[in-house]
Design an enzyme around this catalytic site. Structure first.
Site, mmCIF file in Angstrom:
data_model
loop_
_atom_site.group_PDB
_atom_site.id
_atom_site.type_symbol
_atom_site.label_atom_id
_atom_site.label_comp_id
_atom_site.label_asym_id
_atom_site.label_seq_id
_atom_site.Cartn_x
_atom_site.Cartn_y
_atom_site.Cartn_z
ATOM 1 N N ALA A 11 0.884 -1.239 0.097
ATOM 2 C CA ALA A 11 -0.028 -0.083 0.041
ATOM 3 C C ALA A 11 0.936 1.449 0.040
ATOM 4 O O ALA A 11 0.483 2.376 -0.005
ATOM 5 C CB ALA A 11 -1.036 0.040 1.459
ATOM 6 N N CYS A 12 2.273 0.929 0.144
ATOM 7 C CA CYS A 12 3.144 2.196 0.159
ATOM 8 C C CYS A 12 3.786 2.445 -1.425
ATOM 9 O O CYS A 12 4.381 1.580 -1.587
ATOM 10 C CB CYS A 12 4.260 2.089 1.291
ATOM 11 S SG CYS A 12 5.435 3.089 1.332
#
Length: 140
Positions: A11-12
């Site tokens: 998600a980063c």
């Protein structure tokens, strides 16, 4: 180089760019999604030692329960902070990359170049359109 590991959060964006840059350089690392499979306490300690970092400097503040847990209070010992990181792996700064040449938090993503063998990696375009040009100047 065949032995590389990335402690990754998909998600980063920085973590995604770092993983993509490793693959762009021809390296298929072992991907540890640390939110699903957190490193053990011993592994956290080994990573910290390899990076020559203290526990506090590995704590991520943004997008985590750092403030809610009051982790800025100096009363927390390193062992207690490791407990928090075990309970809330999102507190671990990311991505961490480990290769035969070292271990480090790769923020920004181009920091991973310091962990790759000498030799130019072709230009790489990050998700945001920024281009990473490897001059090899940072590595011996």
């Amino acid at each position: 180089m065949t032995d590389a590991t990335i402690f990754h959060n998909p998600a980063c964006g920085t973590s995604r760019n770092t993983l993509a840059l490793l693959r762009h350089a021809g390296i298929e690392p072992q991907v540890v999604e640390y939110l699903k499979t957190p490193p053990s306490r011993g592994e956290l300690k080994a990573l910290l030692q390899a990076m020559n970092m203290n526990v506090r400097s590995l704590l991520r503040r943004k997008g985590t329960p750092y403030e809610e847990l009051g982790l800025d209070d100096p009363k927390w010992s390193d062992e207690q902070l490791l407990d928090f990181m075990q309970q809330h792996p999102i507190l671990m700064e990311r991505p961490i990359v480990r290769t035969a040449l070292g271990t480090k938090v790769c923020r920004p993503s181009e920091e991973v170049l310091e962990l790759l063998p000498v030799g130019k990696v072709p230009p790489f375009t990050k998700e945001d359109g920024g281009v990473i040009a490897d001059t090899g100047a940072r590595r011996a």
